[in-house]
Design a protein around this motif. Structure first.
Motif, PDB file in Angstrom:
ATOM      1  N   LEU C 161       0.874  -9.879   6.898  1.00  0.00           N
ATOM      2  CA  LEU C 161       0.797  -9.134   5.641  1.00  0.00           C
ATOM      3  C   LEU C 161       1.729  -9.783   4.614  1.00  0.00           C
ATOM      4  O   LEU C 161       1.369  -9.982   3.449  1.00  0.00           O
ATOM      5  CB  LEU C 161       1.225  -7.686   5.914  1.00  0.00           C
ATOM      6  CG  LEU C 161       0.732  -6.604   4.968  1.00  0.00           C
ATOM      7  CD1 LEU C 161      -0.770  -6.656   4.816  1.00  0.00           C
ATOM      8  CD2 LEU C 161       1.181  -5.245   5.489  1.00  0.00           C
ATOM      9  N   THR C 165      -0.106 -11.515   1.359  1.00  0.00           N
ATOM     10  CA  THR C 165      -0.122 -10.691   0.156  1.00  0.00           C
ATOM     11  C   THR C 165       0.486 -11.481  -1.000  1.00  0.00           C
ATOM     12  O   THR C 165       1.518 -12.116  -0.866  1.00  0.00           O
ATOM     13  CB  THR C 165       0.685  -9.397   0.387  1.00  0.00           C
ATOM     14  OG1 THR C 165       0.103  -8.694   1.477  1.00  0.00           O
ATOM     15  CG2 THR C 165       0.668  -8.525  -0.861  1.00  0.00           C
ATOM     16  N   LYS C 255       8.775  -1.070   5.139  1.00  0.00           N
ATOM     17  CA  LYS C 255       8.334  -0.789   3.770  1.00  0.00           C
ATOM     18  C   LYS C 255       7.345   0.387   3.772  1.00  0.00           C
ATOM     19  O   LYS C 255       7.414   1.277   2.924  1.00  0.00           O
ATOM     20  CB  LYS C 255       7.667  -2.039   3.174  1.00  0.00           C
ATOM     21  CG  LYS C 255       7.269  -1.897   1.704  1.00  0.00           C
ATOM     22  CD  LYS C 255       6.592  -3.167   1.196  1.00  0.00           C
ATOM     23  CE  LYS C 255       6.088  -3.015  -0.226  1.00  0.00           C
ATOM     24  NZ  LYS C 255       7.103  -3.392  -1.228  1.00  0.00           N
ATOM     25  N   PHE C 256       6.433   0.369   4.727  1.00  0.00           N
ATOM     26  CA  PHE C 256       5.456   1.459   4.810  1.00  0.00           C
ATOM     27  C   PHE C 256       6.153   2.787   5.084  1.00  0.00           C
ATOM     28  O   PHE C 256       5.832   3.814   4.485  1.00  0.00           O
ATOM     29  CB  PHE C 256       4.416   1.163   5.908  1.00  0.00           C
ATOM     30  CG  PHE C 256       3.322   0.236   5.457  1.00  0.00           C
ATOM     31  CD1 PHE C 256       3.589  -1.083   5.129  1.00  0.00           C
ATOM     32  CD2 PHE C 256       2.007   0.685   5.346  1.00  0.00           C
ATOM     33  CE1 PHE C 256       2.576  -1.945   4.708  1.00  0.00           C
ATOM     34  CE2 PHE C 256       0.992  -0.164   4.924  1.00  0.00           C
ATOM     35  CZ  PHE C 256       1.274  -1.471   4.606  1.00  0.00           C
ATOM     36  N   HIS C 259       7.909   4.127   2.080  1.00  0.00           N
ATOM     37  CA  HIS C 259       6.916   4.674   1.167  1.00  0.00           C
ATOM     38  C   HIS C 259       6.504   6.095   1.589  1.00  0.00           C
ATOM     39  O   HIS C 259       6.473   7.023   0.779  1.00  0.00           O
ATOM     40  CB  HIS C 259       5.704   3.742   1.159  1.00  0.00           C
ATOM     41  CG  HIS C 259       4.623   4.134   0.201  1.00  0.00           C
ATOM     42  ND1 HIS C 259       4.545   3.606  -1.065  1.00  0.00           N
ATOM     43  CD2 HIS C 259       3.583   4.984   0.333  1.00  0.00           C
ATOM     44  CE1 HIS C 259       3.495   4.136  -1.683  1.00  0.00           C
ATOM     45  NE2 HIS C 259       2.897   4.970  -0.866  1.00  0.00           N
ATOM     46  N   ARG C 262       9.327   8.644   1.167  1.00  0.00           N
ATOM     47  CA  ARG C 262       9.477   9.055  -0.236  1.00  0.00           C
ATOM     48  C   ARG C 262       8.411  10.089  -0.616  1.00  0.00           C
ATOM     49  O   ARG C 262       8.695  11.078  -1.278  1.00  0.00           O
ATOM     50  CB  ARG C 262       9.377   7.839  -1.170  1.00  0.00           C
ATOM     51  CG  ARG C 262      10.634   6.990  -1.175  1.00  0.00           C
ATOM     52  CD  ARG C 262      10.535   5.846  -2.178  1.00  0.00           C
ATOM     53  NE  ARG C 262      11.650   4.940  -2.022  1.00  0.00           N
ATOM     54  CZ  ARG C 262      12.882   5.191  -2.477  1.00  0.00           C
ATOM     55  NH1 ARG C 262      13.124   6.297  -3.167  1.00  0.00           N
ATOM     56  NH2 ARG C 262      13.860   4.338  -2.264  1.00  0.00           N
ATOM     57  N   GLU C 263       7.196   9.831  -0.180  1.00  0.00           N
ATOM     58  CA  GLU C 263       6.120  10.791  -0.445  1.00  0.00           C
ATOM     59  C   GLU C 263       6.430  12.143   0.180  1.00  0.00           C
ATOM     60  O   GLU C 263       6.280  13.190  -0.443  1.00  0.00           O
ATOM     61  CB  GLU C 263       4.800  10.281   0.155  1.00  0.00           C
ATOM     62  CG  GLU C 263       3.988   9.407  -0.759  1.00  0.00           C
ATOM     63  CD  GLU C 263       2.621   9.065  -0.143  1.00  0.00           C
ATOM     64  OE1 GLU C 263       1.895   8.313  -0.804  1.00  0.00           O
ATOM     65  OE2 GLU C 263       2.301   9.539   0.976  1.00  0.00           O
ATOM     66  N   MET C 340      -0.864   0.167  10.740  1.00  0.00           N
ATOM     67  CA  MET C 340      -0.071  -0.190   9.568  1.00  0.00           C
ATOM     68  C   MET C 340      -0.761   0.394   8.345  1.00  0.00           C
ATOM     69  O   MET C 340      -1.395  -0.308   7.558  1.00  0.00           O
ATOM     70  CB  MET C 340       0.074  -1.712   9.449  1.00  0.00           C
ATOM     71  CG  MET C 340       1.133  -2.128   8.418  1.00  0.00           C
ATOM     72  SD  MET C 340       2.813  -1.680   8.886  1.00  0.00           S
ATOM     73  CE  MET C 340       3.382  -3.207   9.629  1.00  0.00           C
ATOM     74  N   ASP C 341      -0.625   1.695   8.230  1.00  0.00           N
ATOM     75  CA  ASP C 341      -1.335   2.426   7.191  1.00  0.00           C
ATOM     76  C   ASP C 341      -0.506   3.674   6.877  1.00  0.00           C
ATOM     77  O   ASP C 341      -0.140   4.431   7.778  1.00  0.00           O
ATOM     78  CB  ASP C 341      -2.729   2.819   7.707  1.00  0.00           C
ATOM     79  CG  ASP C 341      -3.561   3.488   6.628  1.00  0.00           C
ATOM     80  OD1 ASP C 341      -4.558   2.885   6.204  1.00  0.00           O
ATOM     81  OD2 ASP C 341      -3.219   4.623   6.212  1.00  0.00           O
ATOM     82  N   ALA C 342      -0.229   3.859   5.596  1.00  0.00           N
ATOM     83  CA  ALA C 342       0.649   4.960   5.201  1.00  0.00           C
ATOM     84  C   ALA C 342       0.113   6.309   5.671  1.00  0.00           C
ATOM     85  O   ALA C 342       0.869   7.187   6.104  1.00  0.00           O
ATOM     86  CB  ALA C 342       0.833   4.954   3.688  1.00  0.00           C
ATOM     87  N   THR C 343      -1.201   6.481   5.606  1.00  0.00           N
ATOM     88  CA  THR C 343      -1.790   7.759   5.993  1.00  0.00           C
ATOM     89  C   THR C 343      -1.563   8.028   7.485  1.00  0.00           C
ATOM     90  O   THR C 343      -1.178   9.136   7.883  1.00  0.00           O
ATOM     91  CB  THR C 343      -3.303   7.751   5.691  1.00  0.00           C
ATOM     92  OG1 THR C 343      -3.466   7.376   4.321  1.00  0.00           O
ATOM     93  CG2 THR C 343      -3.919   9.100   5.929  1.00  0.00           C
TER      94      THR C 343
END
Lengths: 214, 85, 358, 264
Positions: C161, C165, C255-256, C259, C262-263, C340-343
């Motif tokens: 990634l 990226t 990093k994920f 994120h 924070r949400e 590797m997915d925020a959800t």
């Protein structure tokens, strides 16, 4: 870092929360190959030219073999908070209805979707989004270069949203074309400008330079 | 017997490991192995009159025990008496 | 410098060359291949050399040679390639040759490899695990600095990634303290002076200037690694003051997780995050402090459980530790998979908080 | 027979024509076995380096074998690298310091067993390095086991009845392989079994270093060296044994010299 803020409003779907500043997040979806990647990279490079912060990511695996191809572009005025794999986004460009599930399922309600006219009818759940249909392939064909449909979409997206300057998009496209394909630059430029000319800027613009409202 | 000696050696006998490579390497055949061991028990080469100073022994020696000299004037017969043991 | 759009591989190469990298030898292996391609393209423009090695073993040993000559040198691959380099990495640690090894990993299964190593002897490898391209640009500079400062191998651990990226970057340069000249470098000029130089794992020195010998040499090196461990641990944390749930993750995963946390904070959850920036030295004291008062410590990593060992070693109560990651590849086996997915990460954190009943 | 006193220099007028050791060796002392050929080969290399004015312009990259202990006594910049990898390490150093004479010192176990890939690829790339191979057909350092270069019929600790081609395979004649590749500039095989061969080998080493400094490509100088301990023969019999066994598989002489080709 020198980053002159571009005060031009940018239209997009509902912003992601928790990022501080607004960020334009976009999926570009289509069938494998360079068309999709070229749209994404041109947008990203153009945004750099406009002194924006940019992220460009792809979803890899099938894109070299003609399978699904999803590009991700994020543009912002400040260092980006977005993840390289977006859990969701507020806008999309649809070149094909195939493989749409990966994108459609991740659009926030009220997203802005720019779809190639011929595939728009096959995109599910569009009633909850702001759908703009564009006969990009027809426009490109009329210009004599059917393969440039993606560039028509790029021009239209830029003009609709104000995300990047049209001239920046043209320059960004041109610098990626390899020397042995210089003849495509002119056709691509015509396509970008035709796409831009075929739409009117959207009314629901949001200022990327504004701090997110809590 | 009249013997011409054109060169001579310094032999660091205590470092010799007794491999005998010098014995066969010596063209005038003036090296022979000692009868008694050196500090570490190895037999070592001894020099008889007749050395030519050719350096063959020094070249083949894996243990660097030879230093070679050439006389300005050859020594004839036993006139090198002072160097005899 | 104006902003340029680069993928992580290119940004790392540019930053490394800016930091003085002049020699690279590597062998293609996805997703480290682009790193090699950029090195091959760019190094010759900076009086540098990039060699397409015949094997990873050859590549890292070439880098050792260039580094022994006093130049900033590196090799790189992904985890399997680094497996082949283990003997040389240990050698670099024990003969004190500063080199950097880039691991553009396919996933996060190289944690043990990097932090425990597979070479022989008492050695460690400083391991930097950047969370994104911007931090990678910094780490590419820091890696060479630390390698030279301590005369050690440094592993730079990214993933696909990070490698692929693209982001806009100005390649900002870190302000790093100057280092002493390399008075140990083999430049060939000392022969016959009685002060000729030597790089040797056994540390015995020369006859006229004997070294400490293997036992004392390796003891000193072990002490050096202890000293590094004292001062070079780096980490990032957020919302740990009142966190009931602490989520620990590294690299892109960090990093994920940041994120997601924070949400979740925005939604009122008492969640915090902790990200070791150096995997070795592990920021254990900081983690111990950050985990004080937590009801649970969740470890998100894309493997069957590797960093979790270090988390358990360092949190104030190891019974609070729970894995929420796992093995996760896409169907090609080359890329980060669905975890590797925020959800997904948020779901797993929420499940750990509320239990399966929710 | 009378014995000449050899404990101190002669008093009669004389010139010293040969010293115990080359000046680039810090001491005469070493721990290698009686009759070993390696110290002699190393002496030749150091003498050539000095003759060519490379004493302060060379780095040695040393492999793993008995010769490795010379890293403590050779007064040249040196590193002792991993088994087999010397040509790779030399490549990295030479590419960054092209003005320096970079040379490797390997045994046959190091070069033809563990490190075959490294020497062949270094040759393929035409690296300007000089590789010295001390070939005794056996792992001397570990006590006499078969290497890839052990000759047919050679008895070693793991070929007790002698190397059998059908069971153990054939020896790798690395000199011929390297010579066949376009990246090599000079390939030759010498020996240290007698004074004449030693003198010839010195010339081969000299050419090997000259081709490097002329940037002609890789030079490989293979030197047959006695290992009576590893061969289980008396020290005094090592030279003869070597030429009767290894000498038949590995004939002496120049195999390739690009300078000669260019003149022709």
């Amino acid at each position: 870092m020198s980053c002159t803020p571009n005060r031009k409003p940018v239209a997009l779907g509902p912003p992601a929360t928790g990022r501080g500043y607004l960020e334009l997040d976009l999926f570009i979806s289509g069938i494998g190959g360079q068309g999709i990647q070229l749209i994404g990279k041109s947008l990203a490079l153009a945004a750099i030219k406009d002194s924006r912060h940019v992220m460009l990511a792809g979803e890899y695996g099938g894109h070299m073999r003609g399978g699904s191809s999803i590009g991700t572009v994020v543009i912002g005025a400040k260092p980006l908070k977005a993840l390289p794999i977006l859990p969701h986004a507020g806008s999309a460009i649809a070149m094909s209805h195939l493989f749409w599930e990966r994108v459609g399922s991740r659009l926030r309600p009220g997203s802005f979707v720019l779809a190639e006219e011929t595939v728009a009818a096959d995109l599910p759940d569009m009633e909850q989004h702001r759908l703009v249909k564009l006969p990009a392939t027809a426009i490109a064909t009329e210009l004599g270069s059917r393969m440039a449909a993606g560039m028509v979409m790029l021009g239209a997206f830029a003009a609709l949203t104000g995300a990047v300057e049209i001239d920046s998009a043209v320059a960004a496209m041109a610098e990626q074309i390899p020397s042995y394909r210089r003849q495509h630059i002119e056709a691509n430029e015509r396509a970008i400008r035709a796409g831009a000319a075929s739409v009117t800027p959207m009314a629901f613009a949001v200022d990327l330079d504004a701090r997110e409202v809590a | 017997m009249r013997q011409v000696t054109r060169g001579t050696l310094v032999i660091d006998a205590d470092r010799c490991k007794g491999c005998e490579l010098c014995i066969v390497a010596c063209p005038p055949r003036v090296l022979t192995m000692s009868r008694t061991g050196n500090a570490t028990g190895y037999l070592y080469p001894e020099l008889a009159p007749g050395c030519t100073g050719c350096t063959a022994c020094q070249q083949v020696c894996p243990d660097f025990v030879f230093e070679v000299y050439k006389y300005h004037e050859p020594i004839v017969s036993g006139s090198d008496a002072e160097r005899m043991q | 410098m104006t902003m340029r759009l680069m993928d992580g591989s290119e940004a790392i190469v540019e930053a490394a060359i800016q930091a003085g990298l002049r020699f690279y030898a590597g062998y293609p292996m996805s997703p480290a291949t682009e790193l090699l391609e950029y090195m091959a393209e760019k190094l010759p423009h900076h009086e540098g050399v990039c060699i397409n090695a015949a094997t990873e073993i050859e590549g890292i040993n070439m880098a050792l040679g260039a580094a022994a000559g006093g130049f900033r040198a590196a090799s790189g691959s992904c985890g399997q390639g680094l497996a082949l380099m283990q003997e040389a990495i240990a050698e670099a640690a024990l003969n004190e040759t500063p080199i950097v090894i880039f691991n553009m990993a396919r996933n996060q299964q190289d944690y043990f490899q990097a932090t425990r190593g597979g070479g022989w002897g008492d050695y460690r490898t400083i391991t930097l695990a950047p969370k994104d391209l911007h931090e990678a640009v910094e780490h590419a500079q820091l890696a060479f600095h630390l390698a030279d400062k301590y005369r050690v191998p440094v592993i730079f651990m990214g993933d696909n990634l990070l490698a692929r990226t693209q982001m806009g970057t100005t390649l900002p340069q870190l302000d790093l303290a100057p280092l002493p000249p390399k008075d140990w470098q083999l430049d060939g000029t000392s022969g016959g002076t009685g002060k000729s130089r030597q790089i040797w794992t056994f540390g015995c020195g020369k006859t006229n200037d004997p070294g400490p010998g293997p036992s004392k040499h390796w003891e000193r090196i072990a002490a050096k690694f202890d000293a590094i461990a004292e001062v070079e641990a780096r980490y990032e944390e957020g919302f740990t003051d009142d966190a009931e749930t602490l989520v620990v993750a590294f690299g892109s995963g960090g990093k994920f997780v940041e994120h997601v946390v924070r949400e979740m904070r925005a939604d009122g959850h008492k969640v915090g995050y902790f990200r070791p920036v150096t995997l070795w030295p592990y920021p254990g004291e900081a983690l111990e402090r950050a985990s004080q008062g937590c009801k649970r410590v969740l470890v998100f990593e894309l493997n069957a459980g590797q960093m979790i060992d270090d988390v358990r070693l360092n949190v104030h109560d190891r019974k609070l530790v729970k894995a929420i990651g796992g093995v996760s590849f896409d169907e090609s086996g080359l890329n980060l998979g669905p975890l590797m997915d925020a959800t997904v990460i948020r779901e797993r954190i929420e499940l750990a908080i509320h239990g399966a009943s929710k | 027979m009378s014995i000449v006193m050899t404990t101190r220099p002669p008093e009669a007028p004389s010139n010293k024509v040969a010293s115990f050791k080359p000046t680039l060796l810090q001491t005469e002392e070493h721990h290698l076995c009686p009759g070993c050929g390696e110290p002699v080969a190393i002496r030749l290399v150091l003498e050539v380096i000095e003759e060519l004015g490379l004493a302060q312009k060379n780095v040695s990259i040393i492999g793993h074998g008995c010769y490795g202990s010379f890293i403590m006594t050779m007064d040249v910049d040196s590193t002792l690298c991993l088994h087999g990898r010397a040509p790779a390490v030399a490549t990295g150093l030479k590419r960054m310091r092209p003005e320096v004479a970079v040379w490797t010192l390997q045994g046959d176990g190091d070069m033809t067993s563990e490190g075959l890939a490294e020497i062949l690829h270094a040759t393929a790339r035409g690296e300007n390095i000089t590789c010295i191979l001390l070939n005794n057909g056996v792992f001397g350092d570990t006590g006499g086991q078969m290497t890839a270069s052990s000759v047919i019929g050679q008895r070693t600790k793991n070929t007790l009845e002698g190397r059998d081609a059908a069971y153990h395979g054939y020896p790798i004649v690395i000199g011929d392989m390297v010579a066949a590749m376009p990246g090599s500039a000079f390939v030759a095989r010498g020996s240290v079994h007698n004074a004449a061969s030693i003198a010839a080998t010195r010339r081969l080493i000299r050419k090997g270093f000259q081709r490097q400094m002329e940037k002609k490509g890789l030079s490989l100088v293979e030197i047959l060296t006695m290992c009576p301990t590893g061969w289980f023969v008396p020290a005094s019999g090592g030279a003869d044994y070597m030429m009767e066994s290894l000498g038949k598989t590995y004939p002496l002489g120049e195999i390739k010299d690009i300078a000669a080709t260019e003149q022709a």
